[in-house]
Enzyme design. Structure first.
Site, short mmCIF file in Angstrom:
data_model
loop_
_atom_site.label_atom_id
_atom_site.label_comp_id
_atom_site.label_asym_id
_atom_site.label_seq_id
_atom_site.Cartn_x
_atom_site.Cartn_y
_atom_site.Cartn_z
N ASP A 30 0.87 -1.18 0.00
CA ASP A 30 0.00 0.00 0.00
C ASP A 30 0.90 1.23 0.00
O ASP A 30 2.05 1.17 0.44
CB ASP A 30 -0.91 -0.01 1.24
CG ASP A 30 -2.16 0.88 1.08
OD1 ASP A 30 -3.27 0.33 0.99
OD2 ASP A 30 -2.00 2.12 1.04
N THR A 121 -14.13 -2.60 -7.35
CA THR A 121 -15.39 -2.47 -8.08
C THR A 121 -15.22 -1.36 -9.12
O THR A 121 -14.94 -0.22 -8.75
CB THR A 121 -16.52 -2.11 -7.10
OG1 THR A 121 -16.56 -3.13 -6.10
CG2 THR A 121 -17.86 -2.02 -7.81
N ARG A 151 -18.94 -8.74 3.06
CA ARG A 151 -19.70 -7.76 3.83
C ARG A 151 -18.83 -7.30 4.99
O ARG A 151 -18.30 -8.15 5.73
CB ARG A 151 -20.98 -8.40 4.39
CG ARG A 151 -21.94 -8.92 3.34
CD ARG A 151 -22.88 -9.96 3.94
NE ARG A 151 -22.14 -11.11 4.47
CZ ARG A 151 -22.64 -12.00 5.32
NH1 ARG A 151 -23.87 -11.90 5.75
NH2 ARG A 151 -21.90 -13.01 5.74
N LYS A 208 -20.90 -7.56 -10.09
CA LYS A 208 -20.70 -6.82 -8.84
C LYS A 208 -21.63 -5.61 -8.73
O LYS A 208 -22.34 -5.45 -7.73
CB LYS A 208 -19.23 -6.38 -8.75
CG LYS A 208 -18.92 -5.49 -7.57
CD LYS A 208 -19.10 -6.22 -6.25
CE LYS A 208 -19.15 -5.26 -5.08
NZ LYS A 208 -19.47 -5.92 -3.82
N CYS A 264 -19.63 1.46 -0.29
CA CYS A 264 -19.95 0.70 -1.51
C CYS A 264 -21.29 1.08 -2.14
O CYS A 264 -21.31 1.70 -3.20
CB CYS A 264 -19.90 -0.79 -1.24
SG CYS A 264 -18.22 -1.39 -0.95
P1 NAD Z 1 -10.14 1.57 1.15
O1 NAD Z 1 -10.19 3.00 0.87
O2 NAD Z 1 -10.38 1.06 2.54
O3 NAD Z 1 -8.75 0.97 0.69
C1 NAD Z 1 -8.10 1.32 -0.49
C2 NAD Z 1 -6.60 1.22 -0.24
O4 NAD Z 1 -5.89 1.40 -1.46
C3 NAD Z 1 -6.09 2.32 0.71
O5 NAD Z 1 -5.39 1.72 1.80
C4 NAD Z 1 -5.15 3.15 -0.17
O6 NAD Z 1 -4.06 3.70 0.53
C5 NAD Z 1 -4.71 2.12 -1.19
N1 NAD Z 1 -4.18 2.67 -2.42
C6 NAD Z 1 -4.63 3.71 -3.16
N2 NAD Z 1 -3.87 3.92 -4.24
C7 NAD Z 1 -2.92 2.95 -4.22
C8 NAD Z 1 -1.85 2.62 -5.09
N3 NAD Z 1 -1.62 3.30 -6.22
N4 NAD Z 1 -1.05 1.59 -4.74
C9 NAD Z 1 -1.27 0.89 -3.60
N5 NAD Z 1 -2.27 1.15 -2.76
C10 NAD Z 1 -3.09 2.18 -3.06
O7 NAD Z 1 -11.20 0.90 0.15
P2 NAD Z 1 -11.92 -0.53 0.29
O8 NAD Z 1 -13.19 -0.40 1.06
O9 NAD Z 1 -10.94 -1.56 0.68
O10 NAD Z 1 -12.36 -0.76 -1.22
C11 NAD Z 1 -11.43 -1.11 -2.22
C12 NAD Z 1 -12.20 -1.55 -3.46
O11 NAD Z 1 -12.96 -2.71 -3.15
C13 NAD Z 1 -13.24 -0.53 -3.95
O12 NAD Z 1 -13.32 -0.60 -5.34
C14 NAD Z 1 -14.53 -1.03 -3.32
O13 NAD Z 1 -15.66 -0.60 -4.04
C15 NAD Z 1 -14.33 -2.52 -3.42
N6 NAD Z 1 -15.08 -3.31 -2.44
C16 NAD Z 1 -15.08 -2.95 -1.13
C17 NAD Z 1 -15.80 -3.71 -0.21
C18 NAD Z 1 -15.91 -3.29 1.24
O14 NAD Z 1 -16.77 -3.82 1.94
N7 NAD Z 1 -15.10 -2.36 1.73
C19 NAD Z 1 -16.50 -4.85 -0.64
C20 NAD Z 1 -16.43 -5.22 -1.98
C21 NAD Z 1 -15.72 -4.44 -2.88
#
Ligand code: NAD
Length: 435
Positions: A30, A121, A151, A208, A264
């Site tokens: 990250d 997503t 979830r 999705k 989401c």
């Molecule tokens: P989040 O914001 O918690 O995490 C994203 C992470 O990506 C952050 O830690 C950020 O620092 C990192 N990041 C950003 N740019 C980066 C790069 N260039 N290189 C490396 N790391 C980088 O988001 P999330 O909730 O984990 O969601 C991530 C994806 O998953 C989204 O597309 C979301 O829609 C999808 N998603 C989330 C969930 C959920 O419940 N949170 C469920 C299904 C799908």
């Protein structure tokens, strides 16, 4: 297998720890140094039940490590990209900067034969676009799209034992090989008969967003019925029970209340609509704009109920039970509870809020609110109590005991999760949504 996970937020951190728990060698990468430092020391940067245990055991086993150095991805053969796709600041679309940046950097370290797996997503069409970049930058590497359905609150369980797996892969031998490799990654789930849907990129991406669109629609459907119930004196919770007995409808996700939020559903339905408009098919998803509007109207309805209870919002003492967008999470992204609290504070009510896990994140976003460590502390001398996140700590409150602490026994149950009779018997004015 040797796996890298790019992006260690709610999705990526859980994925990395869970894959290591299943026996794979995993490196989580990250750009956020604070997050990586916490994860490296075995601490979860956010609240997620079960995550600290799988983190600790996987780090101790030597199979899991975290770094900000993308070069570490070179040791892996399968790379999951799980970076954020938030809503753009000036519109409804998804902000693709993080996904694009992650793939560009990852491709500097990938090698022929590697499988790059999108988990974020994304708008339909993204994978096809990125596949060209993968093929032209690292010939012999393959892109797959493997959307995530976890979830929050059940994320570890959902990752280790998902209810289905979807692989979007290219046609031909490269795609068949990528699907075989994903079957190896998820071998334990595959062995227990988890349905695996192998399909093309566009279908995988659409699975999705259409799942989230359906869930959001189901919630807004019952909240629209709540609006009608409010106009007619009907009880939406009984209505939901009655229609939910029809197996074609089902009772789950049919709880009327203050509506959906989180990182989401809201941004996913807006991005899906925006993408449909780009494709010239905006009409097909026009209903999602209504779904969004119904959802946001419920927040205003709670503000209205508070106003009805206290008369003048200015100076009214409001106790807010809940800040996270749902229980068992500290996630306040687009949280209905925090939004309502901020609207009330904007109208000059004196809001004291509490939440078992989201206090720290809420205080960072809304310093104008006063925060309390417990429900008992939050409700002291309150003119009205508003419950907006159905944590067991709140649904289990004793109305008689809590009644001793407040200035007025008035409660607004924004999740229809309390027993109205029990609260009324203890001398409270009880107001639910749609009942
Ligand atoms: P989040 O914001 O918690 O995490 C994203 C992470 O990506 C952050 O830690 C950020 O620092 C990192 N990041 C950003 N740019 C980066 C790069 N260039 N290189 C490396 N790391 C980088 O988001 P999330 O909730 O984990 O969601 C991530 C994806 O998953 C989204 O597309 C979301 O829609 C999808 N998603 C989330 C969930 C959920 O419940 N949170 C469920 C299904 C799908």
């Amino acid at each position: 297998m040797r796996i890298s996970v790019i992006g260690c937020g709610y999705l990526g951190a859980v994925h990395a720890a869970s894959m290591a728990h299943l026996g794979h060698e995993v490196v989580g990468i990250d750009v956020d140094e604070r997050k990586i430092a916490l994860l490296s020391s075995g601490q979860a940067p956010f609240f997620e039940p079960g995550l600290p245990d799988v983190l600790a055991s996987s780090i101790a086993s030597g199979r899991l490590r975290f770094t900000t150095d993308f070069a570490a991805a070179a040791d892996a053969d399968v790379h999951f990209v799980a970076v954020g796709t938030p809503q753009v600041a000036d519109g409804d679309a998804a902000d693709m900067r993080y996904v694009d940046a992650a793939f560009s950097t990852l491709l500097k370290h990938a090698k022929p034969g590697d499988v790059l797996v999108g988990k974020s997503t994304v708008p339909v069409g993204t994978a096809a676009r990125l596949a060209e970049q993968v093929e032209s930058t690292v010939p012999g590497a393959t892109l797959a799209w493997n959307p995530e359905f976890l979830r929050e609150g059940f994320a570890v369980k959902d990752t280790i034992a998902p209810d289905r797996l979807v692989y979007g892969v290219p046609a031909g031998e490269a795609g068949e090989r990528a699907a075989r490799i994903l079957d190896e990654v998820y071998a334990s789930a595959v062995a227990t008969g988890t349905p695996v849907i192998v399909t093309d990129y566009a279908t995988a991406e659409l699975v999705k967003v259409s799942a989230n669109a359906f869930l959001a629609t189901k919630i807004s459907f019952i909240n629209a019925m709540a609006e009608i119930a409010e106009a007619t004196g009907a009880d939406v919770t009984q209505l939901a029970d009655a229609i939910g007995h029809d197996a074609r409808i089902g009772r789950r996700f049919l709880n009327a209340g203050v509506g959906f939020g989180g990182g989401c559903l809201p941004k996913d339905i807006r991005a899906f609509s925006a993408r449909a408009r780009e494709l010239g098919k905006g009409e097909a998803l026009a209903f999602l704009t209504e779904v969004d509007k119904i959802n946001l109207r419920r927040r205003e309805r709670v503000v209205e109920l508070v106003r009805e209870e206290v008369g003048d919002l200015e100076g009214a003492r409001v106790a807010m039970l809940g800040l996270a967008f749902k229980p068992h999470s500290d996630d306040i992204r687009d949280s209905p509870a925090l939004d309502v609290a901020m609207r009330l504070a904007e109208a000059r009510a004196v809001v004291t809020a509490t939440d078992p896990e989201a206090l720290e994140s809420a205080a960072g976003k809304a310093p104008q609110l006063t925060y309390a460590a417990s429900a008992e502390e939050a409700v002291r001398d309150a003119d009205v109590v508003v419950l907006l996140t159905e944590w067991p700590q709140f649904t289990g409150l004793d109305p008689a005991a809590i009644g001793e602490l407040v200035a007025r026994r008035s409660i607004i149950d924004g999740r229809n999760c309390l027993d109205p009779a029990a609260w009324r018997d203890a001398g409270w004015t009880y107001r639910g949504l749609g009942r």
